[in-house]
Structures are given as structure tokens and as C-alpha cells.
Scaffold this active site. Structure first.
Site, PDB file in Angstrom:
ATOM      1  N   LYS A 120      49.460 -17.392 -49.706  1.00 33.64           N
ATOM      2  CA  LYS A 120      48.160 -17.349 -50.362  1.00 33.64           C
ATOM      3  C   LYS A 120      47.717 -15.836 -50.815  1.00 33.64           C
ATOM      4  CE  LYS A 120      46.498 -20.528 -46.849  1.00 33.64           C
ATOM      5  NZ  LYS A 120      45.343 -20.740 -45.783  1.00 33.64           N
ATOM      6  N   PHE A 138      33.010 -23.935 -44.824  1.00 37.24           N
ATOM      7  CA  PHE A 138      33.951 -22.998 -45.258  1.00 37.24           C
ATOM      8  C   PHE A 138      34.182 -23.281 -46.616  1.00 37.24           C
ATOM      9  CE2 PHE A 138      36.329 -25.484 -42.146  1.00 37.24           C
ATOM     10  CZ  PHE A 138      37.467 -25.818 -42.861  1.00 37.24           C
ATOM     11  N   ASN A 190      44.559 -16.190 -43.459  1.00 39.49           N
ATOM     12  CA  ASN A 190      45.710 -16.664 -42.856  1.00 39.49           C
ATOM     13  C   ASN A 190      47.040 -16.741 -43.227  1.00 39.49           C
ATOM     14  OD1 ASN A 190      45.300 -19.030 -43.924  1.00 39.49           O
ATOM     15  ND2 ASN A 190      44.744 -20.127 -41.905  1.00 39.49           N
ATOM     16  N   THR A 212      46.054 -22.261 -37.120  1.00 38.35           N
ATOM     17  CA  THR A 212      45.153 -21.913 -38.267  1.00 38.35           C
ATOM     18  C   THR A 212      44.617 -20.434 -38.010  1.00 38.35           C
ATOM     19  OG1 THR A 212      44.722 -24.234 -38.529  1.00 38.35           O
ATOM     20  CG2 THR A 212      43.156 -22.718 -39.683  1.00 38.35           C
ATOM     21  N   ARG A 230      55.234 -25.565 -40.526  1.00 32.95           N
ATOM     22  CA  ARG A 230      54.076 -25.338 -39.876  1.00 32.95           C
ATOM     23  C   ARG A 230      54.455 -24.740 -38.549  1.00 32.95           C
ATOM     24  NH1 ARG A 230      48.977 -27.019 -41.814  1.00 32.95           N
ATOM     25  NH2 ARG A 230      48.168 -27.623 -39.525  1.00 32.95           N
ATOM     26  N   HIS A 267      49.800 -21.539 -46.357  1.00 30.98           N
ATOM     27  CA  HIS A 267      49.811 -22.786 -46.067  1.00 30.98           C
ATOM     28  C   HIS A 267      51.045 -23.580 -45.975  1.00 30.98           C
ATOM     29  CE1 HIS A 267      48.215 -26.939 -47.009  1.00 30.98           C
ATOM     30  NE2 HIS A 267      49.306 -26.982 -48.098  1.00 30.98           N
ATOM     31  N   TYR A 314      42.297 -28.536 -51.506  1.00 30.79           N
ATOM     32  CA  TYR A 314      41.525 -28.605 -50.026  1.00 30.79           C
ATOM     33  C   TYR A 314      40.785 -29.776 -50.096  1.00 30.79           C
ATOM     34  CZ  TYR A 314      43.877 -24.450 -48.282  1.00 30.79           C
ATOM     35  OH  TYR A 314      44.705 -23.560 -47.700  1.00 30.79           O
ATOM     36  N   GLU A 359      50.443 -33.005 -52.403  1.00 38.65           N
ATOM     37  CA  GLU A 359      50.396 -31.469 -52.765  1.00 38.65           C
ATOM     38  C   GLU A 359      51.441 -31.262 -53.737  1.00 38.65           C
ATOM     39  OE1 GLU A 359      50.222 -29.604 -48.944  1.00 38.65           O
ATOM     40  OE2 GLU A 359      48.208 -30.439 -48.409  1.00 38.65           O
ATOM     41  N   ARG A 407      51.672 -16.111 -39.352  1.00 31.92           N
ATOM     42  CA  ARG A 407      50.212 -15.973 -38.952  1.00 31.92           C
ATOM     43  C   ARG A 407      49.919 -15.029 -37.710  1.00 31.92           C
ATOM     44  NH1 ARG A 407      47.994 -22.158 -40.368  1.00 31.92           N
ATOM     45  NH2 ARG A 407      47.725 -21.724 -42.476  1.00 31.92           N
TER      46      ARG A 407
HETATM   47  P1  RTP Z   1      46.294 -24.567 -44.675  1.00 30.88           P
HETATM   48  O1  RTP Z   1      45.735 -25.992 -44.934  1.00 30.88           O
HETATM   49  O2  RTP Z   1      45.537 -23.545 -45.561  1.00 30.88           O
HETATM   50  O3  RTP Z   1      47.810 -24.644 -44.177  1.00 30.88           O
HETATM   51  O4  RTP Z   1      45.621 -24.327 -42.847  1.00 30.88           O
HETATM   52  P2  RTP Z   1      45.633 -25.316 -42.063  1.00 30.88           P
HETATM   53  O5  RTP Z   1      46.258 -26.724 -42.193  1.00 30.88           O
HETATM   54  O6  RTP Z   1      46.110 -24.386 -40.654  1.00 30.88           O
HETATM   55  O7  RTP Z   1      44.150 -25.378 -41.639  1.00 30.88           O
HETATM   56  P3  RTP Z   1      42.848 -26.564 -42.116  1.00 30.88           P
HETATM   57  O8  RTP Z   1      42.228 -27.090 -41.035  1.00 30.88           O
HETATM   58  O9  RTP Z   1      43.547 -27.381 -43.168  1.00 30.88           O
HETATM   59  O10 RTP Z   1      42.062 -25.500 -42.947  1.00 30.88           O
HETATM   60  C1  RTP Z   1      42.454 -24.839 -44.287  1.00 30.88           C
HETATM   61  C2  RTP Z   1      42.076 -23.503 -44.540  1.00 30.88           C
HETATM   62  O11 RTP Z   1      40.547 -23.261 -44.085  1.00 30.88           O
HETATM   63  C3  RTP Z   1      40.199 -22.111 -43.745  1.00 30.88           C
HETATM   64  N1  RTP Z   1      39.314 -22.297 -42.558  1.00 30.88           N
HETATM   65  N2  RTP Z   1      38.429 -21.461 -42.183  1.00 30.88           N
HETATM   66  N3  RTP Z   1      36.140 -20.733 -41.082  1.00 30.88           N
HETATM   67  C4  RTP Z   1      36.589 -21.619 -40.659  1.00 30.88           C
HETATM   68  O12 RTP Z   1      36.253 -22.240 -39.603  1.00 30.88           O
HETATM   69  C5  RTP Z   1      37.924 -22.154 -41.257  1.00 30.88           C
HETATM   70  N4  RTP Z   1      38.485 -23.362 -40.733  1.00 30.88           N
HETATM   71  C6  RTP Z   1      39.416 -23.132 -41.733  1.00 30.88           C
HETATM   72  C7  RTP Z   1      41.424 -21.520 -43.169  1.00 30.88           C
HETATM   73  O13 RTP Z   1      42.004 -20.595 -43.875  1.00 30.88           O
HETATM   74  C8  RTP Z   1      42.420 -22.524 -43.357  1.00 30.88           C
HETATM   75  O14 RTP Z   1      43.809 -22.292 -43.654  1.00 30.88           O
HETATM   76 MG    MG Z   2      45.627 -27.748 -44.057  1.00 28.00          MG
END
Ligand code: RTP
Ligand code: MG
Length: 136
Positions: free
Chosen positions: A10, A58, A114, A92, A86, A117, A50, A128, A104
Site C-alpha cells: 500500500k 472507515f 498496515n 489487520t 496472509r 493487502h 474494497y 481482485e 504488519r
Molecule cells: P486488506 O483487505 O487491506 O488486506 O486488510 P484485511 O483483509 O486484513 O482487513 P479488512 O477487514 O479487509 O479491512 C480492509 C482495510 O481497511 C482498513 N480498516 N480500518 N478503522 C478500522 O476499524 C479499520 N478496519 C479495517 C485496514 O487498513 C484494512 O487493511
Molecule cells: Mg481484506
């Protein structure tokens, strides 16, 4: 079974100079690179990427952040590549969920910043990869 997964370094990872670090960890794990490109993503692509988070508190900040500077998009390939990456990435939240030794966990402090992705399922990976690399 060989799989492909979509990985992003990112904008925070790019600006902090961690592209090489992330790629080194991917390669050391035994995964290989099938595609790699530095690009600045437009709003429409970011919102599609997303889409599952559309409507969450968010979402706006996430789209702003991901479109805010160049990122590196990769297709990573290998045995169980989706879950292998992952695991390399860590949870996350870089402090509460990601453990030291993960990308991370080693380099992040905030959920929004973080660093990487990785696709979270075979269905997400297929969707994707089509979105980011339609010609692959
Ligand atoms: P990613 O999709 O970016 O790989 O991350 P992830 O699967 O670990 O987490 P995901 O639940 O898909 O969330 C996507 C991205 O949104 C941001 N986020 N912010 N403020 C918050 O509570 C919050 N929750 C998620 C994070 O940057 C996360 O990577
Ligand atoms: Mg995700």
C-alpha cells in the site's frame, strides 16, 4: 495446489521504502511473482477493490488512503499462496493482531497504515486479479 493471490504494497509501504522488504519475504517463503507494477490507483478501482467494505465507517478514509500515492500491485503464485501470504502479512491490526515476525507486526502501528493487502479467499483472489491485471 498452486494458487495465485493479489498482493498490494500500500502507499504507506511504498513511501516508507518497504517494497524490497515485502518482496524479499514473499520470495524467501518460496512464493514467486507472476506480475508486478507500480501504479497510482483511481477512485473507481479502489472502490471496487474494497467493495465489501462499502458503507462502513472507515470506507471513505480507506479509499482516500489507497488512492493517495503510488502503490505496488503484485500477483503472487505458489502452493497455498493465498493463506501463505496472509500469514506473512499478519492480522489487520498491526499491534493487537499481527505478531512480531509478520510484515504488519514488524513494521506497522496503525490499522489504517498496515502496509500490505492480500486476497482473503480463492474467490477474492480471482476477482481482485481480474480487477488489477485484466490481461493476465
Ligand atoms: P486488506 O483487505 O487491506 O488486506 O486488510 P484485511 O483483509 O486484513 O482487513 P479488512 O477487514 O479487509 O479491512 C480492509 C482495510 O481497511 C482498513 N480498516 N480500518 N478503522 C478500522 O476499524 C479499520 N478496519 C479495517 C485496514 O487498513 C484494512 O487493511
Ligand atoms: Mg481484506
Amino acid at each position: 495446489m498452486s494458487e495465485r493471490t493479489l498482493v498490494l504494497v500500500k502507499p504507506d509501504g511504498v513511501s516508507r521504502g518497504l517494497v524490497g522488504e515485502v518482496i524479499a519475504r514473499i520470495e524467501r517463503k518460496g512464493l514467486t511473482l507472476a506480475a508486478l507494477e507500480l501504479r497510482t490507483v483511481d477512485r473507481a478501482t479502489a472502490e471496487q477493490h474494497y467493495a465489501e467494505h462499502d458503507g462502513k465507517s472507515f470506507f471513505g478514509d480507506l479509499v482516500e488512503f489507497i488512492t493517495g500515492g503510488p502503490l505496488v500491485a503484485l500477483v503472487v503464485e505458489g502452493t497455498r499462496a493465498i493463506s501463505a501470504f496472509r500469514q506473512l502479512a499478519g492480522g489487520t491490526d498491526p499491534v493487537e493482531k499481527a505478531t512480531p515476525g509478520t510484515i504488519r507486526g514488524d513494521f506497522g502501528l496503525e490499522v489504517q497504515f498496515n502496509l500490505v493487502h492480500g486476497s482473503d479467499s480463492p474467490e477474492s483472489a480471482e476477482r481482485e486479479i481480474k480487477l488489477w491485471f485484466p490481461n493476465l
